[in-house]
Write an enzyme that holds these catalytic residues in place. Sequence first.
Site, PDB file in Angstrom:
ATOM      1  N   ARG A  14       0.711  -1.106  -0.022  1.00 23.94           N
ATOM      2  CA  ARG A  14       0.110  -0.157  -0.022  1.00 23.94           C
ATOM      3  C   ARG A  14       0.945   1.503  -0.041  1.00 23.94           C
ATOM      4  NH1 ARG A  14      -3.715   0.503   4.915  1.00 23.94           N
ATOM      5  NH2 ARG A  14      -4.567  -1.332   4.273  1.00 23.94           N
ATOM      6  N   SER A 102      -8.316  -0.076   0.352  1.00 25.64           N
ATOM      7  CA  SER A 102      -9.408   0.059   1.811  1.00 25.64           C
ATOM      8  C   SER A 102     -10.146   1.419   2.262  1.00 25.64           C
ATOM      9  CB  SER A 102      -8.412  -0.919   2.872  1.00 25.64           C
ATOM     10  OG  SER A 102      -9.211  -1.290   3.721  1.00 25.64           O
ATOM     11  N   HIS A 103      -9.651   1.561   3.402  1.00 31.05           N
ATOM     12  CA  HIS A 103     -10.325   2.726   4.262  1.00 31.05           C
ATOM     13  C   HIS A 103      -9.394   3.716   4.096  1.00 31.05           C
ATOM     14  CE1 HIS A 103      -7.813   0.682   6.861  1.00 31.05           C
ATOM     15  NE2 HIS A 103      -7.519   2.000   7.700  1.00 31.05           N
ATOM     16  N   LYS A 112      -3.978  -6.375  -2.143  1.00 36.70           N
ATOM     17  CA  LYS A 112      -4.403  -7.411  -1.349  1.00 36.70           C
ATOM     18  C   LYS A 112      -4.255  -8.635  -2.485  1.00 36.70           C
ATOM     19  CE  LYS A 112      -7.222  -5.180   2.131  1.00 36.70           C
ATOM     20  NZ  LYS A 112      -8.662  -5.059   2.673  1.00 36.70           N
ATOM     21  N   ASP A 236     -16.391  -0.202   5.026  1.00 33.50           N
ATOM     22  CA  ASP A 236     -15.162   0.447   4.647  1.00 33.50           C
ATOM     23  C   ASP A 236     -15.181   0.273   3.223  1.00 33.50           C
ATOM     24  OD1 ASP A 236     -14.085  -2.113   4.079  1.00 33.50           O
ATOM     25  OD2 ASP A 236     -11.970  -1.677   5.042  1.00 33.50           O
ATOM     26  N   ASP A 238     -13.396  -0.835   0.835  1.00 37.10           N
ATOM     27  CA  ASP A 238     -13.370  -1.995   0.113  1.00 37.10           C
ATOM     28  C   ASP A 238     -14.485  -3.356   0.540  1.00 37.10           C
ATOM     29  OD1 ASP A 238     -11.701  -2.603   2.106  1.00 37.10           O
ATOM     30  OD2 ASP A 238     -10.731  -4.246   0.958  1.00 37.10           O
ATOM     31  N   ASP A 240     -14.676  -5.219   3.174  1.00 34.97           N
ATOM     32  CA  ASP A 240     -14.406  -6.105   3.655  1.00 34.97           C
ATOM     33  C   ASP A 240     -14.654  -6.084   5.413  1.00 34.97           C
ATOM     34  OD1 ASP A 240     -12.044  -4.700   4.439  1.00 34.97           O
ATOM     35  OD2 ASP A 240     -10.604  -6.149   3.669  1.00 34.97           O
ATOM     36  N   ARG A 241     -14.953  -4.852   5.650  1.00 38.97           N
ATOM     37  CA  ARG A 241     -15.105  -4.545   7.395  1.00 38.97           C
ATOM     38  C   ARG A 241     -16.588  -4.003   7.367  1.00 38.97           C
ATOM     39  NH1 ARG A 241     -12.293  -0.973  10.071  1.00 38.97           N
ATOM     40  NH2 ARG A 241     -11.180  -0.097   8.015  1.00 38.97           N
ATOM     41  N   HIS A 323     -13.708  -6.999  10.750  1.00 38.65           N
ATOM     42  CA  HIS A 323     -13.578  -8.176   9.721  1.00 38.65           C
ATOM     43  C   HIS A 323     -14.264  -9.287  10.423  1.00 38.65           C
ATOM     44  CE1 HIS A 323     -10.108  -6.734   7.278  1.00 38.65           C
ATOM     45  NE2 HIS A 323      -9.942  -6.188   8.007  1.00 38.65           N
TER      46      HIS A 323
HETATM   47 ZN   LIG Z   1     -10.929  -2.997   3.913  1.00 36.94          ZN
END
Ligand SMILES: [Zn+2]
Length: 454
Positions: A14, A102-103, A112, A236, A238, A240-241, A323
């Site tokens: 990242r 992501s966030h 990822k 978030d 992407d 995933d949370r 998550h």
């Molecule tokens: Zn994420």
Amino acid sequence: MQVPAHIFREYDVRGVVESDLLPATVTALGRALGTAFRRAGATRVGVARDVRPSGDAIRDQIVEGLRSTGCDVVDYGRASTGVFYHAQATGQEQAGVVITGSHNPPEFNGFKLVLEGGSFFGEQIQELLRIIEDEDFETGEGSLSSREILEAYVADVVSKVSIDRPVRFAYDSGNGAASLGASALFAALGQKPVALFDEPDGSFPNHHPDPTIPEFLTDLRDTVLEQGLELGVAYDGDADRIGVIDERGEILWGDRLLILYARDLFERMPGAKVIHDVKCSQTLTDAVNAAGGEAVVWKTGHSLIKKKMKETGAPLAGEMSGHLFFGENWYGFDDALFATARLLAILARESRPLSELLADIPRLEATPEIRVDCSDATKFAVVDHVREHFRAIAPIVDIDGVRVQFEHGWGLVRASNTQPALVVRVEADTVERRDAYRAQVEEAIAQARRVVEV
Ligand SMILES: [Zn+2]
């Protein structure tokens, strides 16, 4: 070839697009990835991207690098991380890359990585840096094709989760990757939710897509309260949370949510193992064990949790951060859209409101996650000293930093895997005891720093 080493992190790659992720760097990363994948026997690679404007150019660069090593690339288009994981778990591709920040703020982007359905992380990511520095690339001529992945995802969720009635809820995509699939999924599940910020826009014009920050849940909470809804769900960047607001406008953090999922799971799989990370409340451990399950405390980090699920066969896991991982009748990855579907299924069967489902769980007094600046060079040594200090005087869990068990609570000190910082969290039955334990933990850190930072 020289590339910025700091972008190669524990769980992902990242950086800031304009300075870290220059085209030559991303292409080199694609070459390194293709090389590592091929050496692991994987030649078909799926590539997805989130909604960030930088994602299109980065996709082209990473694809160019991958193909130059002989990997055949399948472009999934734009997708949330969960939908990408689903394509990896069910499709013909043996490895994959999702381009996502992501966030993080819009100027960031990242990657990822998945190999053979498992996370690609830690040492494997450091190996990419070595391959680039040594220019130790495989060569070949890979092909490029594309595959639509959302439809199969939606069909699979619908075949596995049934929601008995329309639940009155709102969701907030935060203009992130959830907006690419949420409306299609909920419609297919017979739901008619209120959608907030559901247009993909990687400049995140409304609020930052991070449901662990209460400020970013205000629009959602207001909507739930004003419209008298049963719950609100936020994602978030992407997706995933997950972040959840109950009908009274209160936030349910990952650890309280996991109790709901665990109790539901035990109806079908009594005695199952449930993994949670070291940051979660004691009430979660107690609730899982009291319901006849087996709570397993594990290290923080989505890649580490997924690995532990595979090792132990645990059908459910979660982190404080939101998550949540479902292995029962699903594939074990973290996907906030799937977590929403499962939560709606639980609520639809209940006559009681969400807040009452957890009314029997004591409310302990916990600090938020406190980040204490500490250099990467010293943070692990500081944690070692704190661990030895507490080992001598109290029961501890030492799988990830140190979690010390006090008489009426606990304190956690661990080195952040992603920042030059210590992560501290303290929980107790009263505010007074929480603050007293926090003072003990902070004193132990101060003592350790006096020894380590000379
Ligand atoms: Zn994420």
